[in-house]
Scaffold this active site. Sequence first.
Site, PDB file in Angstrom:
ATOM      1  CD  GLU A  56      -2.720   0.954   2.481  1.00 49.38           C
ATOM      2  OE1 GLU A  56      -2.365   0.493   3.618  1.00 49.38           O
ATOM      3  OE2 GLU A  56      -4.050   1.485   2.607  1.00 49.38           O
TER       4      GLU A  56
ATOM      5  CE  LYS B 224      -7.588   0.779   3.358  1.00 50.92           C
ATOM      6  NZ  LYS B 224      -6.453   1.258   3.989  1.00 50.92           N
TER       7      LYS B 224
ATOM      8  CB  CYS C 197      -4.348  -2.208   3.915  1.00 52.30           C
ATOM      9  SG  CYS C 197      -3.539  -1.865   5.603  1.00 52.30           S
TER      10      CYS C 197
HETATM   11  O1  LIG Z   1      -2.820   6.891   5.278  1.00 52.68           O
HETATM   12  C1  LIG Z   1      -1.642   6.813   4.492  1.00 52.68           C
HETATM   13  O2  LIG Z   1      -0.740   7.378   4.385  1.00 52.68           O
HETATM   14  C2  LIG Z   1      -1.711   5.446   3.935  1.00 52.68           C
HETATM   15  N1  LIG Z   1      -2.615   4.506   4.356  1.00 52.68           N
HETATM   16  C3  LIG Z   1      -2.726   3.497   5.279  1.00 52.68           C
HETATM   17  O3  LIG Z   1      -1.590   3.552   5.927  1.00 52.68           O
HETATM   18  C4  LIG Z   1      -4.063   2.657   5.746  1.00 52.68           C
HETATM   19  C5  LIG Z   1      -4.862   3.876   6.112  1.00 52.68           C
HETATM   20  S1  LIG Z   1      -4.283   5.107   7.252  1.00 52.68           S
HETATM   21  N2  LIG Z   1      -3.460   1.970   6.600  1.00 52.68           N
HETATM   22  C6  LIG Z   1      -4.371   0.870   7.077  1.00 52.68           C
HETATM   23  O4  LIG Z   1      -5.359   0.823   6.608  1.00 52.68           O
HETATM   24  C7  LIG Z   1      -3.822   0.129   8.143  1.00 52.68           C
HETATM   25  C8  LIG Z   1      -4.880  -1.231   8.697  1.00 52.68           C
HETATM   26  C9  LIG Z   1      -4.400  -1.596  10.018  1.00 52.68           C
HETATM   27  O5  LIG Z   1      -3.308  -1.442  10.373  1.00 52.68           O
HETATM   28  C10 LIG Z   1      -5.387  -2.684  10.530  1.00 52.68           C
HETATM   29  O6  LIG Z   1      -6.187  -3.076  10.128  1.00 52.68           O
HETATM   30  O7  LIG Z   1      -5.011  -2.952  11.643  1.00 52.68           O
END
Ligand SMILES: O=C(O)CNC(=O)[C@H](CS)NC(=O)CCC(=O)C(=O)O
Length: 275
Positions: free
Chosen positions: A41, A115, A157
């Site tokens: 990701e 997503k 993710c």
């Molecule tokens: O925002 C950004 O820079 C990039 N996107 C992410 O890192 C995304 C959304 S914040 N991370 C996740 O979905 C983590 C899921 C996770 O850790 C879980 O389900 O436990």
Amino acid sequence: MVKLSAIQLTSMPNVAANLAVIEQHLSNLAFSDNHLVVLPECCLFFGGKDAEQLALAKATYKENALIHQLSALAKKYRVNLVAGSIPLYHPDTDKFTNSSCVFLSSGEQIAQYDKIHLFDVKVDDNEKNYLESRYTQAGKTLVSANVNQMKVGLTVCYDLRFPELYRQLTTLGAEIITVPSAFTKVTGQAHWETLLRARAIENQVYIVAAGQQGVHENGRETWGHSMIISPWGEILACKTEGQGSISVDVCLSELSRIRSAIPVAEHNRFITALK
Ligand SMILES: O=C(O)CNC(=O)[C@H](CS)NC(=O)CCC(=O)C(=O)O
């Protein structure tokens, strides 16, 4: 036989630097049309300040620059590429979609999955609260891609926590499901392996999960542990820490063997309506 690979990265908020690292890892992999390579990701930009991904999405929107750069890499290294996720601007909402894009080894783009489940979550780590929906527009549509003999279902993710998505992708024919990720260190340690193996076992699919790993520029820590998992739930390869790739050769006929031995799709009393 097909080859499955995952590349683990510690991406920075710098597209050129990330492209150079991705290119270095791709150059070590086998050139083959039957090779599927999955990136994490946010493979081209990660760990910056909150609004920077939106700025990047806007700046690259007109010329479709991120897509062109990834397409060129797939073509140069002659691999089918699931380019983890990149931010693609969505003018209607002035947000971006967190999109997993699939390129054939010819460089042709054949799929884009946005997503669906956004990470608006309280986690007990450095940053405490995540509010992905602040700048991200959620997708609404299931996406699969046929890559030569490979039927690939796309997820990103946090989607991993929603088994309904995986079930639907499998019901629609997926045999390999990709999970580009940036799991937090805290939730990754507690849940990552269990969730991945459960999705593989319950759907009888190969799972290719490519993660971000390390401490990123904004202090955020990601879990890594990129994995390739068999439809029996075995971890065929895992990269716990650091940047680099893992690869395995698999025989897709293993799927029909497991699916006929334990015919969960036939026994399932809930999915008839989807077929
Ligand atoms: O925002 C950004 O820079 C990039 N996107 C992410 O890192 C995304 C959304 S914040 N991370 C996740 O979905 C983590 C899921 C996770 O850790 C879980 O389900 O436990």
